[in-house]
Each structure stands twice: as structure tokens, then as C-alpha cells.
Design a protein around this motif. Sequence first.
Motif, mmCIF file in Angstrom:
data_model
loop_
_atom_site.group_PDB
_atom_site.id
_atom_site.type_symbol
_atom_site.label_atom_id
_atom_site.label_comp_id
_atom_site.label_asym_id
_atom_site.label_seq_id
_atom_site.Cartn_x
_atom_site.Cartn_y
_atom_site.Cartn_z
ATOM 1 N N LEU A 205 0.818 4.222 -2.916
ATOM 2 C CA LEU A 205 0.528 5.644 -2.672
ATOM 3 C C LEU A 205 1.614 6.518 -3.314
ATOM 4 O O LEU A 205 1.313 7.529 -3.963
ATOM 5 C CB LEU A 205 0.480 5.934 -1.161
ATOM 6 N N LYS B 207 -3.785 0.090 7.756
ATOM 7 C CA LYS B 207 -2.978 1.026 6.961
ATOM 8 C C LYS B 207 -1.522 0.565 6.904
ATOM 9 O O LYS B 207 -1.089 -0.213 7.759
ATOM 10 C CB LYS B 207 -3.086 2.413 7.582
ATOM 11 N N LYS C 93 1.390 6.712 -6.986
ATOM 12 C CA LYS C 93 0.308 7.606 -7.449
ATOM 13 C C LYS C 93 0.696 9.079 -7.313
ATOM 14 O O LYS C 93 -0.088 9.970 -7.623
ATOM 15 C CB LYS C 93 -0.958 7.347 -6.603
ATOM 16 N N ASP D 105 -2.121 8.423 6.326
ATOM 17 C CA ASP D 105 -1.990 7.402 5.276
ATOM 18 C C ASP D 105 -1.253 6.178 5.778
ATOM 19 O O ASP D 105 -1.397 5.095 5.211
ATOM 20 C CB ASP D 105 -1.207 7.983 4.082
ATOM 21 N N LYS E 258 0.813 -1.232 0.000
ATOM 22 C CA LYS E 258 0.000 0.000 0.000
ATOM 23 C C LYS E 258 0.844 1.279 0.000
ATOM 24 O O LYS E 258 0.434 2.293 -0.552
ATOM 25 C CB LYS E 258 -0.923 0.024 1.213
ATOM 26 N N VAL F 163 2.645 11.213 1.570
ATOM 27 C CA VAL F 163 2.148 10.278 2.569
ATOM 28 C C VAL F 163 2.287 10.893 3.971
ATOM 29 O O VAL F 163 3.380 11.262 4.393
ATOM 30 C CB VAL F 163 2.930 8.944 2.470
ATOM 31 N N GLU G 4 1.245 10.596 -4.409
ATOM 32 C CA GLU G 4 0.683 11.214 -3.207
ATOM 33 C C GLU G 4 1.772 11.519 -2.176
ATOM 34 O O GLU G 4 2.792 10.834 -2.132
ATOM 35 C CB GLU G 4 -0.342 10.266 -2.591
#
Length: 578
Positions: free
Chosen positions: A19, A98, A22, A59, A15, A26, A24
Amino acid sequence: MTLLNNILPEARRGKLRALLDKGETVRVLEAHNGLSGIIVNNARVEGRSDELSIHREFDAIWESSLTDSASKGHPDIEVISFDSRLQSINEILAVTHKPIIVDGDTGGDSNNFEYMVTKLERAGISAVIVEDKVFPKRNSLEPGVQQTLEEPEIFGQKIQRGKSVQISTEFMIIARLESLIAGKSIDDALDRAQIYIQSGADGIMIHSKEKSPSQIMEFAERYQEMTLKMGCDIPMVCVPTTYNTITENELRAAGFRIIIYANHLLRSANKAMEEVARTILLNQRSFEVDPICSPVREIFKTVGFLDVKEKDKFDINNKNIPVIIPAAGEDPVLKTELNGKPKSMLKIAGKTILDWQINTLNNNNLTDITVVTGYASKEMKAEGITLRENKNYKKGSELNSLIDAQEKMKSGFIMLYSDILLEEQILAKLITCKEDIVLVVDNTMQYHGPEISRVQDLITSKNKHQLTRRKISFVCENIISKIGSKLNPETATHEFIGLGKFTKTGAEQFLQTYEDCAKNYQGKFQEAKDISKLKFTDLIQEMIDRGYAVHFLEIHKGWLEIHSKEDIKLANHFLPNS
Ligand code: SPV
Ligand code: MG
């Protein structure tokens, strides 16, 4: 432990990389045990801020060496063994979904580090951050501590060794630069970053304990130039504990992709705990600390105890039959004593009638209690029950309040009038009854005659009652043929005490009869002047007339009803003061 966040290691591990892929940034918060893990995992803010609608969560979770050691009462010097760290990590893994980034300290030597990587990867951890200091390291935040850096080539080899044993492509090894902590230059940090990237590091963390972010910002700018030249995009990580006025947006703009709030849950808990301990000592009681403590129920909710309570209700072994107490009506007799409160709130021997009832029910493991309120409903208060309001209570009878809670009847239920107090054994006996509908009735009138001074719900047993000294029977003969307040007291055999039990089938029969009567009949019905005023006993009589078997459980004394001042006096006399 909450089961709601359950996830398999395979589903969690990737995960963090996903992230980052993508694009992002975090946002990560520290956890040091299961409870703090759940808090990080579940924390969210939603709503509007500065005209913008916001939805924010963390996140990922940082499993910090500082807070893990501190929560175990130890300094952050790699004195807590990896096995002990793994114990905390497993606690957090069990209750969160998470991604987790583990603080690997120095990772030990290369052999130790290989084992660390293997175990963390297998457990579903997404990344380990390993720092370029010599084992046993000292925490980075305290000034005046001697910090010994590892030779960059040796540390680079440790990263290579770690990368060589990982199986998945998802697990990340992030190299942490301690140059600035050890008083070395930004150049030193950049040289090391280059070596670590060439050794296979999946990310670079730059640490600083300065109050100002300027060092970090300069590093970030030069790091990006360097990696551009190297032709790679290796995410940068920061831990803004000391330079904490800088915002996430500014850090993002400077190129940071992972931002770790490294110790704040432990620090806040520590402060609150110290304050609570001192305040109790000062006041010699705990009342003053309540506002700064979470209610116990909030903890129960967080760790899944309330879910367990719900599930218990549907457990096959569960005898926790839902109890419905219709308590909506206004009492016309005890107006002065009640002073605008519902009758259930009347105090007998120091406790409300409702609390006495809850106590008796709970002692029989009956904890799923629904009280239907109406008159002065805001005044109805008790712990551990569900309140429902019957807004139309003036129009109907206690039956309407009971029906109001019909969703609680589906798998069977117990009905208890709101103004009776009873001994625990009566309920214990009732629970064991197997028949579909069983009402509890008292036989005292057979010895003392009926009481003419008050309205009683009477019954007549189908089989003529024999007042012989001894009797034995192997078939259940306790069947009611008549019930109501207008029965002839001379021929009635028992008094209904306001307590009954329905199985799933009994409840279905009860509800079907009610629905049919309410839909298809008008005017006078059984003892009721109008169908809209139908009472519980009227509906039972209707069921009997339709051929349903309504059984009774016979008792002799052991209960009281509160209808008059004399009843209150009697109850105060019999019940132990609490
Ligand atoms: C930790 O949280 O344990 C860290 C960050 O390593 S720091 O304490 O700032 O070194
Ligand atoms: Mg640490």
C-alpha cells in the motif's frame, strides 16, 4: 470466528508495504480482540457524500498496547506479557485478512526485541512500532506521568538488532519518537529520527498528546526537509487521538502516510457497557437497554454462526430436513377468532399455532422451516423461520403454496399443514422412515368409525387392513392405494393428518408429476374441479395412479387439527399453558 477472512501469513505480511509503495495513505483502526478485529476488517461506508460517491474502508488494524491491556483490565505499563499480547494478536489474525501493525511498546531489551520481531514476522504481522522509552514504559496520554526516554544510540542499536533477525523484506520496524510526550523539543525528535533511520527503521512515528496539531505539523515539515537531504523516503506515522479535529486530508498533505485511530473501539465499547450496566440496575430489567445493544443475531452473523447454521444443512450427518408449511389460505370458518390474521397466528394455550409447530419441529432438530404466506401475510410473525409469500394464493390450493417453495425440496423435504398440532414422537418416527414418500395417517377411524361432521382426507391401504389383535411382518406393506376427501368412509382405512416426508427421489417424482399435470392437462382432474385447484392429495393420487409407491406411517392419536371453535377448545384443554 468467521472463516471468511482467512488468509495465510505470507499473503498478508506484505500488504502494508504494498500500500505504501503505491503511494496510498494508510487508514488504521484499533482492535483488541477477535470481535473488534472483524469489525475493523469488515467496516465500510458506501454511498454519496457532498455530491461524491464514496467507498471507504480501513486499510489496516492497530493492535494497541493500551486497548489490549485495558481489555484485560490492566494499565498500559508493559505489565501484560508478550505471550499474552501474542494471544490477542493471534485472535485477531485468525479472523481478519487486512494487514496488522503491532504496538511493540519498548520491545524490551535488544534480545527481547529480536524474539518479538521473529514471532510477529512469522505470524504474518506487517509492522511493529517500537517506542524509544525505557522499559517498563508508561502510556503516553496521561499528563503528569514521568516519561523516561532511552538513549537514542541504544535505541538505534535495538532497531538494528531487530532488522538483523527478520527474514522477509516485507516486515517493517517503525521507530516511535516520544520526545514530545516527554516534554523534549522538536529538535530532539528530529535528531532521534535521523539516528533511527540510519539504524534501519522502515518508518517513523511521531507522537503528541497536545490538543493542537501544530507541533506535529511543524515536525512533519522539518522531517520532510531532513529526509530529503538524507536522500531517503521513510514514511511518517501519526496517532491523532488528542489533536482530533485535523482531517485525514490535512494529515496526508502534511506528509503523513499512516494514520492510526488508536483506541476508539475499546473506548466506545466501554462507554456502551457502562451505560447498559447502569440502565439494567435502574430498571431492574433489560428491556430499556435493547436499543443500545446489538441484536444477538447481528453478533451471530459477525462471528460466523449463521454460516455454520447454513453449512449444517448440507452436512452428511444432518437430519435437518427442510420443512415447508403452506399457510397461505384464508380460513372461512374462524373469521371472528382470527380477526384478519392468518390461521397460523391463532393463539392456543398462550402461543400461536405456528409457534407450537416450530417448537415441535425444533425439538426434532428440524430448524430449516419455510412458511408460505398469502392471506394477511404481513401479520405472519415468528422467529427462526423463513417466510415466502405466495401472491397468487387465492387462485390455487395449498399445493400451489407448497410448490412455491420448491427450491427447498431439492434434497428432500417434510410437508406440514399449517393447522395441525402434533406430538413430537410422530415427527421423530417419520424422520427415521427410509421410503421415498411417506404420509402420516391415523387409524382411529378403525375403532370409532369416520367422523361425518367434517371433511377428512382419507386413505385406503393397499393391503386390506386386518383388525386382529396381533400381527408381525418383515416387509413394509404400508402402501396407499387411494387418497382424497371423497373416498367412501366405509372402505377407507385411515385419515391423512397433513404431514409427509419426501426423500430427494420422492421430491423429484413429486415435482415431475406436478409439472407434467400443470403443463399437459386441463379441466377436471382427480378430485379437483379444475386442474388449477389441484390439491396435495390429488397430486399424490395421480402419483399412485402412475405407479409410484406412496407409503404411510400409521399412528394412533397424538395430533389435533384446528378447523372449528370446538377444536380450539379441545386444543386449549390438552396443551400446557405457556
Ligand atoms: C496505544 O494505542 O497503545 C498507543 C498509542 O501506544 S497511545 O495510547 O496514544 O500511546
Ligand atoms: Mg501503546
